[in-house]
Scaffold this motif. Structure first.
Motif, short mmCIF file in Angstrom:
data_model
loop_
_atom_site.label_atom_id
_atom_site.label_comp_id
_atom_site.label_asym_id
_atom_site.label_seq_id
_atom_site.Cartn_x
_atom_site.Cartn_y
_atom_site.Cartn_z
N ILE A 166 0.85 -1.27 0.04
CA ILE A 166 0.17 0.03 0.15
C ILE A 166 1.03 1.23 -0.12
CG2 ILE A 166 -1.67 1.28 1.14
CD1 ILE A 166 -2.62 -1.66 2.36
N ARG A 167 0.80 2.09 -1.12
CA ARG A 167 1.59 3.23 -1.07
C ARG A 167 0.77 4.60 -1.27
NH1 ARG A 167 4.79 -0.11 -0.46
NH2 ARG A 167 6.39 -0.85 -1.92
N LEU A 168 0.33 4.99 -0.10
CA LEU A 168 -0.54 6.15 -0.09
C LEU A 168 -0.13 7.38 -0.73
CD1 LEU A 168 -1.97 5.77 3.60
CD2 LEU A 168 -3.12 4.94 1.47
N LYS A 169 1.20 7.49 -0.98
CA LYS A 169 1.77 8.52 -1.61
C LYS A 169 1.19 8.74 -3.19
CE LYS A 169 6.07 9.70 0.40
NZ LYS A 169 7.48 9.91 0.29
N ILE A 170 0.81 7.44 -3.76
CA ILE A 170 0.24 7.62 -5.07
C ILE A 170 -1.27 7.29 -5.24
CG2 ILE A 170 2.38 7.09 -6.26
CD1 ILE A 170 1.95 4.14 -6.35
N TRP A 171 -1.98 6.59 -3.94
CA TRP A 171 -3.20 6.54 -4.18
C TRP A 171 -3.74 8.01 -3.73
CZ3 TRP A 171 -6.14 2.35 -5.62
CH2 TRP A 171 -5.67 1.47 -5.76
N GLY A 172 -4.85 8.39 -4.59
CA GLY A 172 -5.40 9.66 -4.43
C GLY A 172 -6.45 9.60 -3.23
N ASP A 173 -6.79 8.70 -2.90
CA ASP A 173 -8.00 8.60 -1.79
C ASP A 173 -7.68 7.33 -0.86
OD1 ASP A 173 -10.69 9.66 -0.93
OD2 ASP A 173 -11.07 7.44 -1.31
N GLU A 174 -7.65 7.29 0.40
CA GLU A 174 -7.57 6.14 1.25
C GLU A 174 -8.56 5.09 1.19
OE1 GLU A 174 -6.34 6.75 5.20
OE2 GLU A 174 -4.70 8.15 4.98
N THR A 175 -9.96 5.74 1.11
CA THR A 175 -10.87 4.86 0.86
C THR A 175 -10.91 3.92 -0.22
OG1 THR A 175 -12.34 6.42 2.16
CG2 THR A 175 -13.62 4.71 1.27
N GLU A 176 -10.67 4.46 -1.44
CA GLU A 176 -10.67 3.93 -2.34
C GLU A 176 -9.35 2.95 -2.42
OE1 GLU A 176 -8.91 6.20 -5.62
OE2 GLU A 176 -9.81 4.87 -7.52
N ALA A 177 -8.42 3.16 -1.93
CA ALA A 177 -7.17 2.46 -1.76
C ALA A 177 -7.68 1.14 -1.00
CB ALA A 177 -6.11 3.05 -0.89
N ARG A 178 -8.35 1.40 0.27
CA ARG A 178 -8.70 0.20 1.01
C ARG A 178 -9.72 -0.76 0.26
NH1 ARG A 178 -9.90 3.25 4.97
NH2 ARG A 178 -8.35 3.50 5.96
N HIS A 179 -10.54 -0.24 -0.75
CA HIS A 179 -11.48 -0.77 -1.25
C HIS A 179 -10.87 -1.70 -2.54
CE1 HIS A 179 -15.10 -1.62 -3.56
NE2 HIS A 179 -14.53 -1.17 -4.75
N ILE A 180 -9.78 -0.91 -3.18
CA ILE A 180 -9.45 -1.71 -4.19
C ILE A 180 -8.41 -2.82 -3.88
CG2 ILE A 180 -7.91 -1.34 -6.19
CD1 ILE A 180 -9.60 1.07 -6.73
N ILE A 181 -7.77 -2.56 -2.63
CA ILE A 181 -6.59 -3.65 -2.18
C ILE A 181 -7.37 -4.83 -1.84
CG2 ILE A 181 -4.98 -3.88 -0.52
CD1 ILE A 181 -3.70 -2.01 -2.60
N THR A 182 -8.47 -4.59 -1.03
CA THR A 182 -9.35 -5.76 -0.69
C THR A 182 -9.82 -6.40 -1.79
OG1 THR A 182 -10.10 -4.19 1.23
CG2 THR A 182 -11.22 -6.24 0.98
N LYS A 183 -10.31 -5.76 -2.84
CA LYS A 183 -10.76 -6.59 -4.03
C LYS A 183 -9.75 -7.35 -4.61
CE LYS A 183 -10.73 -5.08 -8.26
NZ LYS A 183 -11.21 -4.35 -9.62
N TYR A 184 -8.49 -6.93 -4.67
CA TYR A 184 -7.36 -7.72 -5.23
C TYR A 184 -7.16 -8.95 -4.21
CZ TYR A 184 -6.90 -4.98 -9.28
OH TYR A 184 -7.36 -4.31 -10.50
N ALA A 185 -7.16 -8.61 -2.97
CA ALA A 185 -6.96 -9.67 -2.04
C ALA A 185 -7.76 -10.83 -2.10
CB ALA A 185 -6.82 -9.06 -0.64
N SER A 186 -9.11 -10.29 -2.14
CA SER A 186 -10.14 -11.41 -2.24
C SER A 186 -10.22 -12.34 -3.48
CB SER A 186 -11.47 -10.65 -2.04
OG SER A 186 -11.63 -10.18 -3.34
N LYS A 187 -9.46 -11.72 -4.57
CA LYS A 187 -9.14 -12.41 -5.74
C LYS A 187 -8.02 -13.49 -5.81
CE LYS A 187 -11.67 -9.16 -8.69
NZ LYS A 187 -12.80 -9.84 -9.72
N SER A 188 -7.17 -13.54 -4.65
CA SER A 188 -5.78 -14.23 -4.63
C SER A 188 -5.98 -15.42 -3.95
CB SER A 188 -5.09 -13.09 -4.15
OG SER A 188 -4.93 -11.95 -5.07
#
Ligand code: CKP
Ligand code: MG
Length: 314
Positions: A166-188
């Motif tokens: 997780i690189r918050l320096k390049i994610w625009g928005d923390e909620t979006e980061a949380r949502h998308i990272i969780t999505k990829y985790a759930s597919k792995s």
């Protein structure tokens, strides 16, 4: 092909002396990117790996492609962008255990990767697809690329390995980061988070609870990284087990340790080791990476890894 990975690698400039970057006068130039670090770590141990990316049609792009190819990684699916540059970042070795990074990667060639650039062929012959949470942070077109990679991997029965990175320096928005990272985790199938990353995703919990949170998302195998303490592993056939880390005298550069860990774990899995043994190899690789300046410069060949794991010195 053992492992295929997709992501951005940058030219990195590291000051030759420690201290605030503003006072740095001379730098060494290296190449670093989570996904190519993993590909290089695997190649040094004798596995086959492929790195997919996009580079600028510039001097850094040429140098990087040669360097990664020279490490024995397949770069035949790397494309070049005539307009956008290869990304750059600077490391700042402030004090012991406080290394910071400053990115100059906005609108880089890799951030312009698109799904159209990825063919089934690039993934079909691999055993594992390794991805990280950095690629979706690069923008929508990179997210579509990653979605396509995940789809191809699933359709062809490949195991997906995900490092949240997780690189918050390049994610625009923390909620979006949380949502998308969780999505990829759930597919792995396999997820390798750090404790701070698990806390970012799920709030404050014990290591055991973090692992359960990932299982609840449908992840089969979880390796929670605990820094110098090692890791906590959990899978259907393995109940939660702490695998201790290796002693490191002096951490020279902690960046890249997570990728070294990932390559060690994948190497162990490819060699058919039990999960705890693969995790131990990951811990050793992570420790070795921190002892040398640079992301990949400390990644060992097999003989040196064995020597380190058996507590030997030359
Ligand atoms: O999580 P790690 O310290 O193992 O990852 C380090 C890499 O790709 C580093 O090389 C940098 O280029 C990056 O992560 C990044 O984009 O931050
Ligand atoms: Mg990491």
């Amino acid at each position: 092909m053992d492992v295929v990975t997709i992501g951005e690698t940058m030219t990195v400039f590291t000051p030759n002396e420690e201290g605030p970057l503003r006072h740095a006068r001379s730098f060494s130039m290296k190449f670093a990117g989570a996904e190519s670090n993993v590909a290089i770590g695997l190649s040094r141990l004798g596995h086959s790996s492929r790195w997919i990316s996009r580079l600028g049609e510039d001097e850094f792009g040429d140098a990087m492609q040669s360097f990664i190819r020279g490490e024995g990684v397949d770069v035949s699916y790397v494309t070049r962008d005539p307009e956008a540059p290869t990304g750059v970042f600077f490391k700042e070795l402030r004090r012991l255990n406080d290394t910071r990074v400053y990115y100059y990667r906005k609108d880089s060639a890799a951030s312009k990767m698109t799904a159209e650039l990825l063919t089934d062929l690039a993934i079909q012959d691999a055993a594992y697809l390794h991805i990280t949470g950095i690629t979706p942070a690069l923008g929508n077109s990179c997210q579509s690329l990653l979605d396509k990679a995940v789809r191809i991997a699933k359709e062809n029965g490949k195991k997906i390995v995900f490092d949240p990175n997780i690189r918050l320096k390049i994610w625009g928005d923390e909620t979006e980061a949380r949502h998308i990272i969780t999505k990829y985790a759930s597919k792995s199938d396999i997820v390798m988070p750090g404790v701070a990353e698990a806390e970012f995703l799920f709030g404050s919990h014990t290591p055991e609870e973090f692992v359960d949170h990932f299982h609840e998302l449908g992840v089969e195998t979880v390796l929670l990284k605990l820094g110098k303490e090692g890791c906590l592993i959990s899978a259907p056939s393995v109940r939660k087990t702490y695998v201790p880390g290796f002693f490191v005298d002096r951490v020279v550069d902690p960046i890249g340790a997570g990728d070294a860990f990932a390559s060690g774990v994948l190497s162990g899995m490819l060699d058919g080791l039990p999960l705890a043994e693969a995790a131990r190899r990951g811990n050793a690789m992570g420790a070795m990476a921190t002892m040398v300046n640079g992301d990949v410069e400390g990644l060992p060949i097999r003989a040196d890894l064995n020597l380190f794991m058996n507590g030997g010195t030359e």
